[in-house]
Write a protein that holds these residues in place. Structure first.
Motif, PDB file in Angstrom:
ATOM      1  N   ASN A   1      23.003 -52.391  32.575  1.00  0.00           N
ATOM      2  CA  ASN A   1      23.377 -53.028  31.767  1.00  0.00           C
ATOM      3  C   ASN A   1      22.396 -53.594  30.484  1.00  0.00           C
TER       4      ASN A   1
ATOM      5  N   ASN B   1      25.068 -49.433  30.612  1.00  0.00           N
ATOM      6  CA  ASN B   1      26.449 -50.033  30.163  1.00  0.00           C
ATOM      7  C   ASN B   1      25.490 -50.132  28.948  1.00  0.00           C
TER       8      ASN B   1
ATOM      9  N   ILE C   1      30.046 -44.142  31.059  1.00  0.00           N
ATOM     10  CA  ILE C   1      29.408 -45.710  30.958  1.00  0.00           C
ATOM     11  C   ILE C   1      30.335 -46.276  30.171  1.00  0.00           C
ATOM     12  N   SER C   2      30.748 -48.047  30.777  1.00  0.00           N
ATOM     13  CA  SER C   2      31.227 -49.158  30.158  1.00  0.00           C
ATOM     14  C   SER C   2      30.641 -49.330  28.703  1.00  0.00           C
TER      15      SER C   2
ATOM     16  N   LEU D   1      30.594 -56.942  32.619  1.00  0.00           N
ATOM     17  CA  LEU D   1      29.278 -56.309  32.904  1.00  0.00           C
ATOM     18  C   LEU D   1      28.516 -56.031  34.260  1.00  0.00           C
TER      19      LEU D   1
END
Length: 234
Positions: A3, A27, A52-53, A78
């Motif tokens: 992240n 992410n 992905i976020s 996340l």
């Protein structure tokens, strides 16, 4: 998945770095002061990597409460943050004697405070995890003072100094800290000025450097990298 958190990610270097990390499969948590621009870049990022976020938070990173809310939101949505890119900043082209009354506070809060506050928020967590990478976007002005941007120069020199302290504090835990020191780079700071892109560093150049440094082996750290125009500063 790792992240990454990036401040000021809708334009210039921050935007280019966000796309580079998205292609790497990280992410992302990104912020800026414009929610429409954030939603637009979120759609673009997900278009190039749907796995992905992407968390977007409208926040003025120069304001401590908004910055820390961004950090907390990123962490909540996340999980632990592995990469921090302290990109947000303001360029102010005046000599110190011509500064407005609020210039010093404005530039300190925009150029130095976000890196300081995010380090205080995430530093011990990264140390406990014994991993992480912090990229601090500084400026060549930190090394070669610019007299017609005096207070900006001071804040970027302070950011470079802060970055050096971060690295020394974190090295025993295996947390990496890199100072990225660009020269004249084609960003929104040059809006309204006629320039030749072929004589400048491009945001994608900075992103390429960040990604290559991030992908180095666990035992290697780039303390700082200076990237300047081949023909010299504009």
């Amino acid at each position: 998945m790792k992240n990454a958190l990036i401040t000021g990610a809708t334009k210039g270097m921050g935007r280019a770095i966000a796309f580079a990390f998205a292609k790497q499969g990280l992410n992302l948590a990104i912020c800026s002061r414009n929610i429409k621009e954030l939603e637009q870049i979120k759609a673009e990022l997900l278009n190039i990597n749907q796995q992905i976020s992407v968390i977007v938070v409208e926040a003025d990173a120069s304001k401590k409460d908004q910055l820390l809310n961004f950090a907390a939101t990123a962490e909540q949505q996340l999980g632990s943050i592995d990469v921090i890119v302290n990109n947000v900043g303001i360029y102010h082209p005046t000599s110190i004697t011509d500064d407005d009354e609020d210039t010093f506070d404005l530039l300190m809060n925009a150029n130095l405070r976000p890196a300081y506050e995010l380090y205080r928020y995430f530093g011990k967590k990264m140390a406990a995890a014994k991993q992480g990478h912090i990229f601090n976007i500084c400026s060549i002005a930190a090394i070669n003072p610019v007299t017609n941007a005096g207070t900006y120069t001071v804040t970027k020199a302070a950011t470079l100094s802060l970055s050096n302290i971060m690295r020394l504090e974190m090295q025993q835990y295996g947390v990496k800290v890199t100072s990225v020191i660009p020269g004249s780079t084609l960003t929104a700071s040059w809006d309204g000025v006629e320039v030749d892109a072929n004589t400048m560093v491009l945001p994608t150049d900075i992103a390429s450097a960040v990604i290559n440094i991030y992908n180095m082996s666990a035992g290697a750290n780039v303390n700082e990298i200076v990237i300047t125009p081949v023909f010299g500063q504009l």
